[in-house]
Design a protein around this motif. Structure first.
Motif, mmCIF file in Angstrom:
data_model
loop_
_atom_site.group_PDB
_atom_site.id
_atom_site.type_symbol
_atom_site.label_atom_id
_atom_site.label_comp_id
_atom_site.label_asym_id
_atom_site.label_seq_id
_atom_site.Cartn_x
_atom_site.Cartn_y
_atom_site.Cartn_z
ATOM 1 N N GLU A 63 0.788 -1.091 -0.039
ATOM 2 C CA GLU A 63 -0.126 -0.028 0.045
ATOM 3 C C GLU A 63 0.769 1.431 0.031
ATOM 4 O O GLU A 63 1.908 1.249 0.639
ATOM 5 N N GLY A 64 0.489 2.273 -0.796
ATOM 6 C CA GLY A 64 1.314 3.614 -0.798
ATOM 7 C C GLY A 64 1.664 4.018 0.393
ATOM 8 O O GLY A 64 2.927 4.249 0.928
ATOM 9 N N SER A 65 0.827 3.867 1.772
ATOM 10 C CA SER A 65 0.936 4.562 2.823
ATOM 11 C C SER A 65 2.234 3.638 3.442
ATOM 12 O O SER A 65 2.993 4.313 4.143
ATOM 13 N N GLN A 66 2.088 2.293 3.292
ATOM 14 C CA GLN A 66 3.028 1.435 3.835
ATOM 15 C C GLN A 66 4.436 1.801 3.453
ATOM 16 O O GLN A 66 5.424 1.654 4.248
ATOM 17 N N ALA A 67 4.383 1.747 2.225
ATOM 18 C CA ALA A 67 5.676 1.911 1.483
ATOM 19 C C ALA A 67 6.231 3.387 2.108
ATOM 20 O O ALA A 67 7.543 3.421 2.274
ATOM 21 N N VAL A 68 5.545 4.324 1.854
ATOM 22 C CA VAL A 68 5.775 5.621 2.577
ATOM 23 C C VAL A 68 6.421 5.250 4.034
ATOM 24 O O VAL A 68 7.627 6.081 4.239
#
Lengths: 376, 419
Positions: free
Chosen positions: B6-11
């Protein structure tokens, strides 16, 4: 009762002059090694209570931490008069960010110190009453609730002095400010519910809460030193008269700070983990009029048609504080000191303060030790 | 290593690789998954040493970042929308004090009416707050921009905002190549603060400055942003060498070499726009794309260079200045002053309204046929009947009530009024 009559260094006050004390009992301000944290040359008004309060507080905190102290300051008089570019009166690392965020800035500083393993460096946040009880209140409460290792000090001069004396949440009832003028049927500030931040701080059950006035530097210093013995959030609320905003004489700053306590209008106490542990007793009870008459912000109560009704309400507030906090000294706590001007039965002897030159040292010393020398 | 994330997890993972020492945040959708991820990493000790402050507001979040950064800690926060507005006063303070705080902005609309979905109203409202603003097109780029942002912030002692579209990127699961700790450590040196609160060397930070020096202090803020126009491409080039892919920079062009028409945009919508442009290119249309990667500092020269040969420029922006017009469009016109090109401002994707290929095709067909009236603010997919009915109500002179409620009632989404 054994009494030893001594001549006061400061006549007309109830503070024992430093020259009469053992060097170890002298105030930090009277010591050669004081740090002059807020050093001379700043631009505070003559008789500024806040400058005194900040100086007493921070010098005591510097002494308690061996000079390892960082201050986060809210916008306000203290910030403005101490740092006109390119000058600074601060002899400690000091940051000013905004009006309403000093507690949160202090939290951030404390977090950085923690992550770097510098638990030897301590953090003080400071603000006036506006920056504490109003615009900074949410940040203050959050800092308390999280348990951040910050001592927060409010220098309370009971209005927004820096912007031209407007009412704050700490402005007392009936006081005239720029936006609570004595016009209309209800002159001055309204009788509201009040916003007693020391009690609100206690409701957070933080380790240490204290109130103090600039009339008793040793009491304030002792409270700062005590505060620095704890980790976690601590709060000290210092009463600091403002000659400009109150319309009082610059020479009366200390007198007003003493009278506010001796009337019962401002209870001076200490609390630990949500409970009061010590109260500074009233040594010579005086009616509130003694305090009010010295300030033009209350002049409208004493005009051609005095507002005795308003004065009675203010007196009732002081009486309630006295009862609630147990502020009256008993006889063996020094209630019968020579020079008492008030009938303890409740009849006020409404006469102006006279300088007194004698006092019982033994009683005084005991009172001081009971106030802030309790078992540690 | 490629991971489906997920984008948030990646960030969150990318930020953790940058070893922030203090994180201070307050929850607001669609930023929450980022800070939740970081909270987990701090709790499990994977990110250590790090203090995670759960503050009582965004104002406190940024304020604690200010204190932490001034005390010499690498500092991070994330927010969105109303949260960014609530920290507005502290944003200007952080930049004015020159504190290298890095923040993720999960772009979201601003109310009223309250709306949690994506547009750029939040970041555009703070475009002049003194923060550098970088816009990510994809989750991979969001990851990469965070690694670059810390280096940029600390090199210049300036705060950096990495903007990524809320939900569209933050909640999208995509393949992302996360760098290793060794790679990030090699790219991002330890934080050496320019100014620090230290009892060994007491300094006053945040003194009052009057007319005698305020202009100079502000000039220096501007000068640092101008320096960033050099630093951003340099850091981007360094990043490409170290990580083997291009990310960041100031401006990116796509099929723009011989383009007569160029579409300008920021953020994730660029992917859709490029697909549309590909399709138009297949039809022989000379059309290209210019992506603004960095909106503050504004890369005026790069924008002018990228657009100078285009006759027709369509700016698609997810925010606008109410009562004035396009924000990005105004900046584009500034860069093109003296040139003959026509610039059309098109507001699209407000409050999460999808920007579809179909709508873009229709828009660009109008633009290519010169049917877009120049100088007017265009709204993509505006429901004309709805606004005309509301305007009619206003003209009636009766108390029209809240627009939002009237519109929802007209559309049968809420029941009719009982009175």
């Amino acid at each position: 009762m054994v009494e030893q009559r001594i001549k006061h260094y400061q006549t007309g006050t109830f503070v024992v002059g430093n020259r009469l004390l053992d060097p170890e009992q002298r105030s930090i301000q009277a010591r050669m090694e004081r740090s002059n944290t807020l050093t001379s040359g700043h631009r505070a008004c003559q008789g500024c209570g806040e400058a005194l309060g900040a100086r007493y507080t921070l010098d005591a905190a510097m002494r308690a931490t061996g000079g390892k102290l960082i201050a986060a300051n809210a916008t306000g008089c203290l910030e403005v008069f101490s740092t006109p570019f390119p000058e600074s009166s601060w002899q400690l690392p000091w940051i000013h960010s905004l009006f309403g965020n000093a507690p949160a800035v202090a939290t951030g500083v404390a977090a950085a110190l923690k992550v770097k393993g510098r638990d030897d460096i301590r953090v003080v946040g400071q603000a006036g009453d506006g920056g504490t009880v109003d615009i900074g209140f949410a940040c203050l409460s959050g800092m308390f609730e999280r348990g951040d290792d910050v001592l927060f000090v409010c220098y309370d001069n009971e209005a927004y002095m820096n912007t031209g004396v407007q009412r704050s949440g700490a402005t007392p009832p009936a006081a005239r400010t720029a936006n609570t003028k004595p016009v209309g049927d209800e002159p001055g500030n309204v009788f509201g519910q009040g916003k007693n931040v020391p009690l609100i701080a206690m409701a957070h059950e933080i380790p240490y809460v204290a109130t103090a006035t600039v009339a008793e530097p040793r009491d304030l210093e002792a409270k700062v030193e005590r505060a620095m013995e704890f980790r976690g959030p601590r709060y000290i609320h210092v009463f600091v008269p403002c000659p400009l905003g109150w319309g009082s004489a610059s020479r009366d700053t200390i007198r007003l700070a003493r009278l506010v306590k001796e009337t019962g209008l401002f209870p001076v106490f200490e609390a630990e983990h949500g409970g009061v542990v010590a109260v500074s007793k009233i040594r010579r009870r005086v009616p509130v009029t003694d305090y009010l008459k010295l300030q033009r912000r209350y002049a409208h109560l004493f005009g051609e048609s005095p507002r005795t009704d308003v004065i009675e309400r203010l007196q009732a507030g002081a009486d309630r504080n006295i009862e609630r906090f147990g502020l009256l000294a008993t006889e063996d706590e020094g209630a019968t000191l020579p020079g008492v001007a008030t009938d303890l039965a409740g009849e006020s002897v409404d006469e102006p303060l006279r300088p007194v030159d004698t006092e019982a040292e033994s009683n005084l010393m005991r009172l001081l030790s009971e106030t802030h020398g309790s078992p540690r | 290593m490629l991971e489906q994330l997920e984008g948030s997890q990646a960030v969150a993972k990318a930020v953790a690789l940058c070893r922030p020492e203090v994180i201070s945040a307050y929850p607001i959708s669609p930023q929450t998954h980022i800070v939740e991820g970081l909270s987990d990493l701090v709790r499990t000790g994977e990110l250590e040493p790090c203090e995670y402050l759960m503050v009582e507001s965004e104002f406190a979040a940024m304020s604690a970042c200010i204190g932490a950064s001034a005390a010499g800690a690498r500092t991070y926060t994330a927010t969105a929308s109303q949260g960014l507005l609530y920290m507005a006063e502290a944003l200007f303070n952080a930049s004015g004090l020159g504190l290298p705080i890095v923040m993720t902005l999960a772009n979201r609309a601003i109310g009223a009416p309250i709306n949690i979905w994506n547009d750029h109203s939040d970041s555009m409202s703070q475009r002049d707050s003194g923060w550098i603003q970088l816009y990510a097109e994809s989750n991979q780029e969001a990851v990469d921009l965070h690694v670059q942002a810390f280096r940029l912030a600390e090199e210049l002692s300036l705060p950096v905002m990495v903007c990524m579209d809320g939900f569209i990127l933050t909640h999208a699961h995509e393949e992302v190549d996360l760098p290793t700790q060794e790679q990030v450590d090699a790219f991002l040196p330890a934080f050496v603060p320019r100014q620090v609160l230290d009892p060994a060397e007491p300094v006053t930070i945040g003194a009052m400055v009057g007319p005698e020096a305020f202009t100079e202090v502000k000039y220096l803020m501007h000068a640092k942003q101008v320096l960033a126009l050099d630093s951003i491409p340099e850091i981007g080039a360094d990043f490409s060498r170290a990580f083997g892919r291009d990310s960041g920079g100031l401006v990116r062009t796509y099929r723009a070499e011989d383009a007569e028409t160029i579409v300008v945009a920021l953020g994730s919508v660029l992917g859709t726009i490029e697909d549309v442009v590909d399709e138009l290119r297949e039809q022989g249309v000379k059309i290209g794309v210019v992506a603004i990667k960095c909106f503050r500092p504004y890369p005026l020269d790069d924008v002018r260079e990228a657009l100078r040969d285009a006759q027709r420029i369509v700016v698609i922006e997810k925010a606008f200045a109410v009562g004035a017009g396009g924000i990005v469009g105004q900046n584009i016109r500034l860069a093109l002053s003296g040139l003959e090109s026509r610039v059309h401002d098109v507001v699209a994707g407000l409050g999460g309204r999808p920007i579809t290929k179909r709508s873009l095709h229709a828009l660009l067909a109008d633009a290519l046929a010169d049917r877009l009236e120049p100088g007017r603010l265009h709204f993509l997919d505006l429901k004309r009947d709805v606004v005309e009915r509301e305007l009619e109500r206003l003209r009636d002179g009766r108390r029209p009530g809240p627009h939002a409620e009237s519109i929802l009632r007209d559309q049968g989404i809420v029941a009719a009024r009982s009175h």
